[in-house]
Write an enzyme that holds these catalytic residues in place. Structure first.
Site, PDB file in Angstrom:
ATOM      1  N   ARG A  56       0.842  -1.196   0.000  1.00 60.02           N
ATOM      2  CA  ARG A  56       0.000   0.000   0.000  1.00 60.02           C
ATOM      3  C   ARG A  56       0.880   1.250   0.000  1.00 60.02           C
ATOM      4  O   ARG A  56       0.577   2.249  -0.634  1.00 60.02           O
ATOM      5  CB  ARG A  56      -0.962  -0.002   1.198  1.00 60.02           C
ATOM      6  CG  ARG A  56      -1.794   1.258   1.237  1.00 60.02           C
ATOM      7  CD  ARG A  56      -3.052   1.230   2.119  1.00 60.02           C
ATOM      8  NE  ARG A  56      -3.149   0.209   3.113  1.00 60.02           N
ATOM      9  CZ  ARG A  56      -2.514   0.223   4.284  1.00 60.02           C
ATOM     10  NH1 ARG A  56      -1.727   1.223   4.619  1.00 60.02           N
ATOM     11  NH2 ARG A  56      -2.670  -0.773   5.133  1.00 60.02           N
ATOM     12  N   TYR A 108     -15.425  18.599 -13.428  1.00 55.48           N
ATOM     13  CA  TYR A 108     -15.940  17.246 -13.652  1.00 55.48           C
ATOM     14  C   TYR A 108     -17.061  16.917 -12.661  1.00 55.48           C
ATOM     15  O   TYR A 108     -16.947  17.242 -11.466  1.00 55.48           O
ATOM     16  CB  TYR A 108     -14.754  16.276 -13.495  1.00 55.48           C
ATOM     17  CG  TYR A 108     -15.097  14.827 -13.608  1.00 55.48           C
ATOM     18  CD1 TYR A 108     -15.419  14.254 -14.838  1.00 55.48           C
ATOM     19  CD2 TYR A 108     -15.099  14.002 -12.488  1.00 55.48           C
ATOM     20  CE1 TYR A 108     -15.731  12.917 -14.944  1.00 55.48           C
ATOM     21  CE2 TYR A 108     -15.403  12.654 -12.583  1.00 55.48           C
ATOM     22  CZ  TYR A 108     -15.724  12.116 -13.812  1.00 55.48           C
ATOM     23  OH  TYR A 108     -16.026  10.794 -13.909  1.00 55.48           O
ATOM     24  N   ASP A 180      -6.785  20.287 -12.667  1.00 55.48           N
ATOM     25  CA  ASP A 180      -7.106  19.003 -13.295  1.00 55.48           C
ATOM     26  C   ASP A 180      -6.729  19.123 -14.771  1.00 55.48           C
ATOM     27  O   ASP A 180      -7.379  19.849 -15.527  1.00 55.48           O
ATOM     28  CB  ASP A 180      -8.612  18.729 -13.124  1.00 55.48           C
ATOM     29  CG  ASP A 180      -9.042  17.388 -13.714  1.00 55.48           C
ATOM     30  OD1 ASP A 180      -8.311  16.836 -14.552  1.00 55.48           O
ATOM     31  OD2 ASP A 180     -10.134  16.917 -13.334  1.00 55.48           O
ATOM     32  N   LYS A 205      -7.960   8.301 -18.815  1.00 59.74           N
ATOM     33  CA  LYS A 205      -8.261   8.972 -20.073  1.00 59.74           C
ATOM     34  C   LYS A 205      -7.036   8.979 -20.986  1.00 59.74           C
ATOM     35  O   LYS A 205      -6.557   7.927 -21.348  1.00 59.74           O
ATOM     36  CB  LYS A 205      -8.798  10.373 -19.783  1.00 59.74           C
ATOM     37  CG  LYS A 205      -9.815  10.410 -18.622  1.00 59.74           C
ATOM     38  CD  LYS A 205     -11.114   9.712 -18.937  1.00 59.74           C
ATOM     39  CE  LYS A 205     -12.030   9.539 -17.733  1.00 59.74           C
ATOM     40  NZ  LYS A 205     -12.319  10.737 -16.955  1.00 59.74           N
TER      41      LYS A 205
HETATM   42  C1  LIG Z   1     -12.745  11.086 -15.681  1.00 60.22           C
HETATM   43  C2  LIG Z   1     -12.348  12.359 -15.068  1.00 60.22           C
HETATM   44  C3  LIG Z   1     -12.102  12.462 -13.693  1.00 60.22           C
HETATM   45  C4  LIG Z   1     -12.306  11.305 -12.755  1.00 60.22           C
HETATM   46  O1  LIG Z   1     -11.439  10.252 -13.004  1.00 60.22           O
HETATM   47  P1  LIG Z   1     -11.792   8.696 -12.768  1.00 60.22           P
HETATM   48  O2  LIG Z   1     -10.547   8.022 -13.208  1.00 60.22           O
HETATM   49  O3  LIG Z   1     -12.989   8.376 -13.590  1.00 60.22           O
HETATM   50  O4  LIG Z   1     -12.058   8.534 -11.305  1.00 60.22           O
HETATM   51  C5  LIG Z   1     -11.695  13.682 -13.192  1.00 60.22           C
HETATM   52  N1  LIG Z   1     -11.545  14.763 -14.002  1.00 60.22           N
HETATM   53  C6  LIG Z   1     -11.783  14.692 -15.315  1.00 60.22           C
HETATM   54  C7  LIG Z   1     -11.602  15.916 -16.156  1.00 60.22           C
HETATM   55  C8  LIG Z   1     -12.183  13.502 -15.902  1.00 60.22           C
HETATM   56  O5  LIG Z   1     -12.436  13.464 -17.217  1.00 60.22           O
END
Ligand SMILES: *Cc1c(COP(=O)(O)O)cnc(C)c1O
Length: 389
Positions: A56, A108, A180, A205
């Site tokens: 962990r 998001y 982000d 992504k």
């Molecule tokens: C998908 C996404 C998230 C969240 O990520 P997960 O891997 O689905 O938990 C946060 N910010 C943006 C811009 C995203 O597209």
């Protein structure tokens, strides 16, 4: 001769994607990093270990991913989490009850849900503002504000925040700037260069890019923040497994190649949509008609494959979504395959109707994640699907 990890920073972007953070195995010469699938590590004696005690806390595959993405964002430290939301939650655990954050109103949906439905119960407060306007950021700062939390471009309306202006405000008002960077990827935008303190991604992504894992990663430079985040990662337990870390690391090797193709396809498709539907209905920062196109060119080196388009009604959106064959109807984005989605009922379903309407996430809005297929096939698919409206 093996290179020291800090030498990774001497190389250009695509070279870093392939080599940074990983070295051939010293015992076998295996060129690819091992998937170290273990929960624990054998110790030589009391207090004597090889730097690894329990997985962990630390895992070599995860560390390779962390060093790799840190090098791509130009950061000293990386911390991989089990999901993008897990990374967001980890970052927000840096704060204490009574602290206030200024947040982009268009973040998001899962970020908004985490803040609004969970973290407010623990005494954090948030002001959601339109961060396109630096003055609105400035005006929302209170004596107990500890951070600005932004996403640029935003999902799904592709609105931008001026990173240099936000960085300047954060510095002057002594608050952290958290960005982000999932939509742009470090190939097109590196917020740390504009004064951000913390950058994070959903590796699910573009970084992974193959739609075969869920993960998140946090990148930063400050040593004391790094110590606190490592503690949160271990104490909170939202760590990724070695297999998912390895998949993300395999994905980043082709990030530069993929992003160039996402961008080329995105530009062509956005251009076609603008002709077909009218430029004012197409949301893509690479279009000269985008109200923040100049800012996009200033802080991004490309625009990627994310496009939203206003079809005018739920019925129209439904016809397009049913008409596509190469694009698949699904949530998520950033994979090699093209996806199409309906934000109002999918990614933004957890956002209250009134708020959704205020943000412009209408029933007729559809979002495309243009993949890296032949653009002629993608255009033909869209021509067919849009012929129904
Ligand atoms: C998908 C996404 C998230 C969240 O990520 P997960 O891997 O689905 O938990 C946060 N910010 C943006 C811009 C995203 O597209």
């Amino acid at each position: 001769m093996t290179r020291a990890f800090d030498e990774d920073f001497a190389y250009r972007f695509a070279t870093r994607t392939i080599h940074a953070g990983q070295r051939p195995d010293p015992t076998t010469g295996a060129i690819m990093p091992a998937i170290v699938q273990t929960s624990t590590y054998v110790q030589d004696g009391i207090g004597q270990n090889k730097g690894y005690e329990y997985a962990r806390g630390k895992n070599p595959t995860r560390e390779a991913l962390e060093r790799n993405v840190a090098a791509l964002e130009g950061a000293k430290h990386g911390f991989a989490f089990s999901s993008g939301v897990g990374a967001t939650d980890g970052i927000l655990r840096l704060f204490n009850a009574g602290d206030h954050l200024v947040v982009g109103e268009n973040v998001y949906g899962g970020t908004y849900r985490l803040m609004d439905k969970i973290l407010t119960r623990f005494g954090l407060t948030f002001s959601f503002v339109d961060t396109r306007d630096p003055q609105q950021i400035e005006d929302a700062i209170q004596p107990n504000t500890k951070a600005l939390f932004l996403e640029t471009p935003t999902n799904p309306l592709m609105r931008l925040t001026d990173l240099a202006a936000a960085g300047e405000i954060a510095k002057r008002r002594s608050v952290l700037l958290i960005v982000d960077n999932t939509f742009a990827s470090p190939y097109f935008q590196r917020p740390l260069e504009f004064g951000a303190d913390i950058v994070f991604h959903s590796t699910t992504k573009y970084l992974n890019g193959h739609s075969d894992m869920i993960g998140g990663i946090v990148l930063l430079n400050d040593e004391s923040l790094a110590v606190r985040l490592q503690f949160i990662l271990n104490a909170g337990g939202a760590n990724p497994g070695p297999m998912d870390s390895w998949l993300a690391l395999r994905g980043t090797k082709t990030l530069a190649l993929r992003m160039r193709q996402h961008d080329a396809n995105g530009r062509q498709i956005a251009g076609w949509l603008a002709q077909r539907m009218g430029a004012e209905r197409v949301f893509y920062p690479g279009l000269p008609s985008h109200p923040q196109h100049e800012l996009a060119r200033k802080q991004m080196s490309g625009f990627g494959g994310m496009i939203s388009v206003e079809t005018g009604s739920l019925a129209n959106a439904d016809k397009v979504l049913r008409g596509v064959k190469v694009f698949s109807l699904a949530e998520s984005l950033g994979g090699v395959e093209s996806l199409i989605s309906h934000p109002a009922s999918m990614t933004h379903a957890s956002v209250e109707l009134e708020r959704r309407q205020r943000l412009g996430v209408t029933e007729g809005l559809i979002r495309l994640s243009c993949g890296v297929e032949d653009v002629e096939d993608l255009l033909a698919d869209l021509e067919h699907a849009f012929s129904a409206i």
